[in-house]
Enzyme design. Structure first.
Site, PDB file in Angstrom:
ATOM      1  CE1 TYR A 140      -2.630 -10.708 -34.473  1.00 17.94           C
ATOM      2  CE2 TYR A 140      -3.478  -8.509 -34.893  1.00 17.94           C
ATOM      3  CZ  TYR A 140      -2.730  -9.595 -35.295  1.00 17.94           C
ATOM      4  OH  TYR A 140      -2.085  -9.571 -36.503  1.00 17.94           O
ATOM      5  CG  HIS A 195      -4.444 -14.847 -38.485  1.00 18.57           C
ATOM      6  ND1 HIS A 195      -4.692 -14.262 -37.278  1.00 18.57           N
ATOM      7  CD2 HIS A 195      -3.176 -14.460 -38.807  1.00 18.57           C
ATOM      8  CE1 HIS A 195      -3.648 -13.562 -36.883  1.00 18.57           C
ATOM      9  NE2 HIS A 195      -2.706 -13.675 -37.795  1.00 18.57           N
TER      10      HIS A 195
END
Length: 276
Positions: free
Chosen positions: A45, A100
């Site tokens: 992010y 992730h």
């Protein structure tokens, strides 16, 4: 929520996906001001530094905040990835650290999470998007069973098969795209409007409460202060079994995120801008 290692974590928090560093800082500060205590971010992010700064500037004690983040695929062979993530966030430990995506070398990365767990650098281990064969392979090879699985889940896609596997190992589901990626057709389903009128809530709040009553951890993201407040105002009511059964009829095995093997290879080759 009590995890399978007896660690407790909040059932609702704020996600920072698609938020710029400045937006993430402001949203996390606002969420913490509203007594939110679960913050979710990720290497990918590119806002971890801002999230950590918002936590420090909030005045809330570190031990009162449950912080989750995710190691990105390009870092799976980096044996310093956990320490570098800690440094970016400016914290001594991470409450929940995920892998992730199930890209190459994920078992090597998982072993590094186990080492970090034993060293006290992380308090819980998570896997994100590891559905099907990938979670099965982790469970066959791990020393520590993961505590949380993060995956797409919403009333149109309830993850029935995945939940069977999770239930066997007492792994909690953390749902992303909890409102169906903003799909108006989901939010405008008549059942949510009807229940919203009954409980004095918005359709989105009814949908988020459904996640809690399903036993999911939910992390809606927003940069709008009113929406942030609304997203946390879902703990003063509970849906009945009959209402949950009505919502269950919406399940259509409809997901919004599809990933290919080619994308997994691309994920492993892309490195986030960690300087943000």
């Amino acid at each position: 929520m009590k995890l399978n290692n007896n660690l407790e974590m909040p059932a609702v928090g704020i996600g920072t996906y698609c938020l710029s560093p400045d937006e993430a800082y402001n949203s996390v500060r606002e969420a913490l001001r509203l007594d939110c205590r679960l913050i979710d971010t990720a290497n990918a992010y590119c806002n971890e530094k801002s999230v950590g700064k918002a936590m420090r500037d909030s005045g809330v004690k570190r031990e009162d905040i449950f912080l989750s983040t995710k190691i990105w695929a390009s870092e799976y062979r980096n044996d310093n990835a956990v320490d570098e993530t800690l440094a970016r966030l400016g914290v001594d430990y991470i409450d929940l650290l995920f892998l992730h995506q199930p890209c190459e070398h994920y078992l090597h990365a998982y072993k590094n999470l186990e080492k970090a767990y034993h060293a006290g650098k992380i308090k819980a281990i998570g896997i994100s998007n590891f559905e099907g064969e990938y979670i099965d392979n982790v469970l066959k090879n791990c020393e520590i069973v993961p505590q949380v699985m993060q995956a797409e889940a919403h009333p149109y896609f309830t993850q029935g098969e995945l939940r069977k596997t999770l239930a066997k190992h007492d792994i909690k589901l953390m749902s992303w795209y909890p409102l169906g990626h903003g799909d108006a057709s989901l939010i405008n389903e008549p059942i949510f409007k009807t229940l919203g009128e009954k409980y004095g809530k918005t359709s989105a709040q009814i949908c988020l409460r459904w996640h809690i009553d399903m036993g999911f951890i939910v992390i809606p993201g927003s940069k709008n202060p009113k929406h942030i407040a609304d997203n946390f105002a879902i703990l003063d009511f509970t849906l009945t079994q009959e209402e949950m059964a009505e919502i269950a009829k919406l399940n259509a095995n409809k997901r919004y995120y599809y990933r290919t093997d080619e994308q997994l290879a691309q994920f492993a080759a892309w490195r986030p801008d960690f300087e943000k």
